[in-house]
Enzyme design. Structure first.
Site, short mmCIF file in Angstrom:
data_model
loop_
_atom_site.label_atom_id
_atom_site.label_comp_id
_atom_site.label_asym_id
_atom_site.label_seq_id
_atom_site.Cartn_x
_atom_site.Cartn_y
_atom_site.Cartn_z
N SER A 157 0.80 -1.15 0.06
CA SER A 157 0.04 -0.05 0.08
C SER A 157 0.75 1.27 -0.05
CB SER A 157 -1.16 -0.14 1.20
OG SER A 157 -1.70 0.95 1.10
N ASP A 254 -9.65 -2.75 -6.02
CA ASP A 254 -8.79 -1.76 -5.24
C ASP A 254 -8.79 -0.40 -6.09
OD1 ASP A 254 -6.91 -0.17 -3.95
OD2 ASP A 254 -5.49 -1.82 -3.53
N HIS A 284 -9.05 -4.16 -1.09
CA HIS A 284 -7.73 -3.85 -0.66
C HIS A 284 -7.39 -4.50 0.36
CE1 HIS A 284 -4.28 -0.90 -0.50
NE2 HIS A 284 -4.55 -0.90 0.66
#
Length: 312
Positions: A157, A254, A284
């Protein structure tokens, strides 16, 4: 909206909600309290050490956690791990299980960075901390039983975005050579102008509104403007030459999927070896559903990719 999530992930959707980035301090406290209720990860076969290493001028010491396979005498590759959390809410501890698994099964020294968080410490604080640890790693690898010629960066991320930025910064400064970059669901582009970012405004755990808050915490009023440097938002770079081989993971639902795919295509165009995997049906935070088959595939692929990249 209604999304065709993987069947193993559907039931978990209500459990995630959305991370509240409007009050970072409160969210950090809630996450820390929730983590304290979970059992400690299994450290069998791995030596775990916390220490502080030399940092940049404005942060003389950076906390790191080092994971080393126990009883191994030969030089091992070194993986610099950078946690996620939207630049705002992460910490070393959230990656304990992943780092232990990588150290144990890849056969590598893993060094996880406790970089400073926004908004208290906006760009470039986090990147400067990571670069300082990279420089320390390159010098101190023998002390750790590591091989300075096999340093990889691994991030999830926001950590994936910082890992990508680190490869750009080290290339341009003539810094330590990075052998491989593993960009897991990376946060790369503050402009938020792509197909998945426009579509996924209500996905669990992380969505387009949260991405906007994340970048504004990290970059302030500059977010989305014309003057954001490539080391803050790697998607803005136009020179992908000379970067290390890469693996990029993205998830179908995502909001950061499109920027991950575009980054892979740019690396391809520059002649950089890159492998891209978009996992279908996943959102996600799907990787937190450890029992889901798609999550297991992602974990097993990570081990295989890092083994091949660092052990040949």
């Amino acid at each position: 909206m209604s999304y065709r999530y993987d069947a193993d992930l559907v039931e978990a959707v209500p459990n995630f909600g959305v991370f509240d980035l409007t009050d970072p301090q409160a969210t950090r406290a809630k996450l820390k309290a929730a983590s304290a209720k979970k059992p400690a990860p299994d450290t069998t076969g791995v030596e775990v050490t916390d220490r502080e290493v030399p940092g940049p001028e404005d942060n003389p010491q950076v906390r790191v956690r080092i994971y080393r396979p126990a009883g191994v005498t030969e030089e091992l590759p070194v993986i610099l791990n950078i946690h996620g959390g939207g630049f705002v809410i992460g910490r070393i501890e959230v990656d304990d299980a992943a780092c232990l698994d990588i150290a144990r099964r890849v056969g590598a020294v893993v060094v996880s960075v406790g970089y400073r968080l926004a908004p208290e410490h906006p760009y470039p604080a986090a990147l400067n901390d990571c670069y300082a640890v990279l420089e320390w790693l390159a010098k101190s690898a023998p002390e750790l039983g590591g091989d300075a010629a096999r340093i990889a960066v691994h991030g999830t991320s926001a950590g994936g975005g910082l890992a990508a930025a680190l490869t750009l910064l080290s290339r341009d400064r003539g810094g330590p050579e990075i052998a491989f970059q593993y960009l897991d669901l990376p946060e790369l582009d503050d402009r938020l102008d792509n197909e998945s970012m426009r579509r996924f405004t209500d996905t669990p755990g992380w969505n387009a509104p949260n991405a906007l808050r994340s970048w504004r915490h990290y970059l302030g009023d500059a977010a989305g403007g014309d003057d954001v440097p490539v080391y803050a938002a790697p998607s803005r770079t136009t020179d992908f030459s000379g970067l290390p081989p890469a693996y990029i993971a993205a998830l179908e639902f995502d909001p950061m999927r499109s920027e991950a795919v575009a980054y892979a295509e740019s690396l391809f165009a520059a002649g950089v070896p890159v492998e891209l995997h978009v996992f279908p049906g996943a959102y996600h935070l799907a990787y937190l559903v450890a029992t889901a088959r798609v999550s297991k595939r992602r974990v097993e692929e990570r081990i295989d990719v890092l083994q091949r990249a660092l052990h040949g």
